[in-house]
Design a protein around this motif. Sequence first.
Motif, PDB file in Angstrom:
ATOM      1  N   THR A 129       0.973  -1.235  -0.001  1.00 50.50           N
ATOM      2  CA  THR A 129       0.184   0.093   0.144  1.00 50.50           C
ATOM      3  C   THR A 129       0.803   1.288  -0.021  1.00 50.50           C
ATOM      4  O   THR A 129       0.607   2.086  -0.835  1.00 50.50           O
ATOM      5  CB  THR A 129      -0.889   0.027   1.424  1.00 50.50           C
ATOM      6  OG1 THR A 129      -1.660  -1.434   1.212  1.00 50.50           O
ATOM      7  CG2 THR A 129      -1.886   1.186   1.086  1.00 50.50           C
ATOM      8  N   HIS A 130       1.963   1.357   0.845  1.00 47.89           N
ATOM      9  CA  HIS A 130       2.943   2.359   0.815  1.00 47.89           C
ATOM     10  C   HIS A 130       3.450   2.499  -0.763  1.00 47.89           C
ATOM     11  O   HIS A 130       3.480   3.587  -0.954  1.00 47.89           O
ATOM     12  CB  HIS A 130       3.954   2.091   1.968  1.00 47.89           C
ATOM     13  CG  HIS A 130       3.615   2.479   3.225  1.00 47.89           C
ATOM     14  ND1 HIS A 130       3.369   1.597   4.116  1.00 47.89           N
ATOM     15  CD2 HIS A 130       3.463   3.738   4.044  1.00 47.89           C
ATOM     16  CE1 HIS A 130       3.343   1.994   5.533  1.00 47.89           C
ATOM     17  NE2 HIS A 130       3.161   3.337   5.185  1.00 47.89           N
ATOM     18  N   GLU A 131       3.922   1.591  -1.235  1.00 43.27           N
ATOM     19  CA  GLU A 131       4.362   1.516  -2.608  1.00 43.27           C
ATOM     20  C   GLU A 131       3.397   2.258  -3.572  1.00 43.27           C
ATOM     21  O   GLU A 131       3.786   3.206  -4.391  1.00 43.27           O
ATOM     22  CB  GLU A 131       4.679   0.208  -3.010  1.00 43.27           C
ATOM     23  CG  GLU A 131       5.605   0.222  -4.539  1.00 43.27           C
ATOM     24  CD  GLU A 131       6.875   0.906  -4.473  1.00 43.27           C
ATOM     25  OE1 GLU A 131       7.278   1.423  -5.599  1.00 43.27           O
ATOM     26  OE2 GLU A 131       7.328   0.974  -3.175  1.00 43.27           O
ATOM     27  N   VAL A 132       2.063   1.703  -3.501  1.00 42.09           N
ATOM     28  CA  VAL A 132       1.216   2.361  -4.485  1.00 42.09           C
ATOM     29  C   VAL A 132       1.056   4.029  -4.319  1.00 42.09           C
ATOM     30  O   VAL A 132       1.259   4.774  -5.194  1.00 42.09           O
ATOM     31  CB  VAL A 132      -0.226   1.597  -4.366  1.00 42.09           C
ATOM     32  CG1 VAL A 132      -1.586   2.551  -4.629  1.00 42.09           C
ATOM     33  CG2 VAL A 132      -0.252   0.182  -4.802  1.00 42.09           C
ATOM     34  N   PHE A 133       1.136   4.434  -3.046  1.00 36.17           N
ATOM     35  CA  PHE A 133       0.709   5.711  -2.772  1.00 36.17           C
ATOM     36  C   PHE A 133       1.994   6.812  -3.061  1.00 36.17           C
ATOM     37  O   PHE A 133       2.176   7.838  -3.497  1.00 36.17           O
ATOM     38  CB  PHE A 133       0.258   5.949  -1.388  1.00 36.17           C
ATOM     39  CG  PHE A 133      -1.126   5.948  -1.365  1.00 36.17           C
ATOM     40  CD1 PHE A 133      -2.025   6.634  -1.878  1.00 36.17           C
ATOM     41  CD2 PHE A 133      -1.804   4.606  -1.201  1.00 36.17           C
ATOM     42  CE1 PHE A 133      -3.662   6.296  -1.667  1.00 36.17           C
ATOM     43  CE2 PHE A 133      -3.026   4.273  -1.033  1.00 36.17           C
ATOM     44  CZ  PHE A 133      -3.820   5.003  -1.496  1.00 36.17           C
ATOM     45  N   LEU A 134       3.341   5.939  -2.676  1.00 37.04           N
ATOM     46  CA  LEU A 134       4.492   6.677  -3.141  1.00 37.04           C
ATOM     47  C   LEU A 134       4.558   6.615  -4.691  1.00 37.04           C
ATOM     48  O   LEU A 134       5.106   7.751  -5.091  1.00 37.04           O
ATOM     49  CB  LEU A 134       5.841   5.857  -2.618  1.00 37.04           C
ATOM     50  CG  LEU A 134       5.960   5.799  -0.989  1.00 37.04           C
ATOM     51  CD1 LEU A 134       7.110   4.981  -0.711  1.00 37.04           C
ATOM     52  CD2 LEU A 134       6.478   7.224  -0.820  1.00 37.04           C
ATOM     53  N   ARG A 135       4.188   5.756  -5.517  1.00 33.10           N
ATOM     54  CA  ARG A 135       4.243   5.816  -6.848  1.00 33.10           C
ATOM     55  C   ARG A 135       3.305   6.744  -7.269  1.00 33.10           C
ATOM     56  O   ARG A 135       3.813   7.857  -8.157  1.00 33.10           O
ATOM     57  CB  ARG A 135       3.837   4.702  -7.545  1.00 33.10           C
ATOM     58  CG  ARG A 135       5.156   3.603  -7.229  1.00 33.10           C
ATOM     59  CD  ARG A 135       4.906   2.510  -8.073  1.00 33.10           C
ATOM     60  NE  ARG A 135       5.929   1.448  -7.755  1.00 33.10           N
ATOM     61  CZ  ARG A 135       6.311   0.491  -8.952  1.00 33.10           C
ATOM     62  NH1 ARG A 135       5.615   0.323 -10.000  1.00 33.10           N
ATOM     63  NH2 ARG A 135       7.227  -0.190  -8.392  1.00 33.10           N
ATOM     64  N   MET A 136       2.155   7.250  -6.669  1.00 28.38           N
ATOM     65  CA  MET A 136       1.362   8.014  -6.893  1.00 28.38           C
ATOM     66  C   MET A 136       1.653   9.598  -6.632  1.00 28.38           C
ATOM     67  O   MET A 136       1.801  10.353  -7.609  1.00 28.38           O
ATOM     68  CB  MET A 136      -0.042   7.816  -6.093  1.00 28.38           C
ATOM     69  CG  MET A 136      -1.325   8.839  -6.582  1.00 28.38           C
ATOM     70  SD  MET A 136      -2.825   8.749  -5.715  1.00 28.38           S
ATOM     71  CE  MET A 136      -2.480   9.102  -4.208  1.00 28.38           C
ATOM     72  N   PHE A 137       2.455   9.568  -5.606  1.00 26.20           N
ATOM     73  CA  PHE A 137       3.037  10.743  -5.026  1.00 26.20           C
ATOM     74  C   PHE A 137       3.977  11.410  -6.137  1.00 26.20           C
ATOM     75  O   PHE A 137       4.231  12.529  -6.799  1.00 26.20           O
ATOM     76  CB  PHE A 137       3.639  10.995  -3.840  1.00 26.20           C
ATOM     77  CG  PHE A 137       2.825  10.737  -2.777  1.00 26.20           C
ATOM     78  CD1 PHE A 137       1.725  11.394  -2.553  1.00 26.20           C
ATOM     79  CD2 PHE A 137       3.334  10.044  -1.489  1.00 26.20           C
ATOM     80  CE1 PHE A 137       0.942  11.329  -1.645  1.00 26.20           C
ATOM     81  CE2 PHE A 137       2.537   9.941  -0.398  1.00 26.20           C
ATOM     82  CZ  PHE A 137       1.305  10.755  -0.504  1.00 26.20           C
ATOM     83  N   GLY A 138       4.916  10.259  -6.801  1.00 28.95           N
ATOM     84  CA  GLY A 138       5.798  10.526  -7.684  1.00 28.95           C
ATOM     85  C   GLY A 138       5.409  11.009  -9.134  1.00 28.95           C
ATOM     86  O   GLY A 138       5.660  11.870  -9.861  1.00 28.95           O
ATOM     87  N   TRP A 139       4.255  10.319  -9.356  1.00 31.58           N
ATOM     88  CA  TRP A 139       3.450  10.666 -10.524  1.00 31.58           C
ATOM     89  C   TRP A 139       2.911  11.980 -10.485  1.00 31.58           C
ATOM     90  O   TRP A 139       2.911  12.711 -11.535  1.00 31.58           O
ATOM     91  CB  TRP A 139       2.332   9.473 -10.798  1.00 31.58           C
ATOM     92  CG  TRP A 139       1.430   9.837 -11.889  1.00 31.58           C
ATOM     93  CD1 TRP A 139       2.071   9.520 -13.330  1.00 31.58           C
ATOM     94  CD2 TRP A 139       0.257  10.395 -12.029  1.00 31.58           C
ATOM     95  NE1 TRP A 139       0.713   9.872 -14.162  1.00 31.58           N
ATOM     96  CE2 TRP A 139      -0.306  10.285 -13.370  1.00 31.58           C
ATOM     97  CE3 TRP A 139      -0.601  10.727 -10.848  1.00 31.58           C
ATOM     98  CZ2 TRP A 139      -1.400  10.844 -13.473  1.00 31.58           C
ATOM     99  CZ3 TRP A 139      -1.996  11.170 -11.548  1.00 31.58           C
ATOM    100  CH2 TRP A 139      -2.334  11.212 -12.706  1.00 31.58           C
TER     101      TRP A 139
END
Length: 75
Positions: free
Chosen positions: A63-73
């Motif tokens: 879940t953290h990974e999904v949101f970190l990727r969203m932040f990066g996007w």
Amino acid sequence: MEDANELPWPFLPACGQSVASLLRFAQSGDQRALDELCRRGWRPVYRSFAMFTRDQAEAEDLTHEVFLRMFGWCD
């Protein structure tokens, strides 16, 4: 696209902001929109991973990974 600084205040996503609209605002740098996306999405994403992995720590990491990727996007 509207400037993120032109959002009505108070910004009340519960009053009809769609996910698509929040994504547009988040992409333009509005932290409130990004916070709202996380607020809305964290629990369903976590539950999906928890059901799939049956491992709480792994579900949290994913879940953290999904949101970190969203932040990066959105940057």
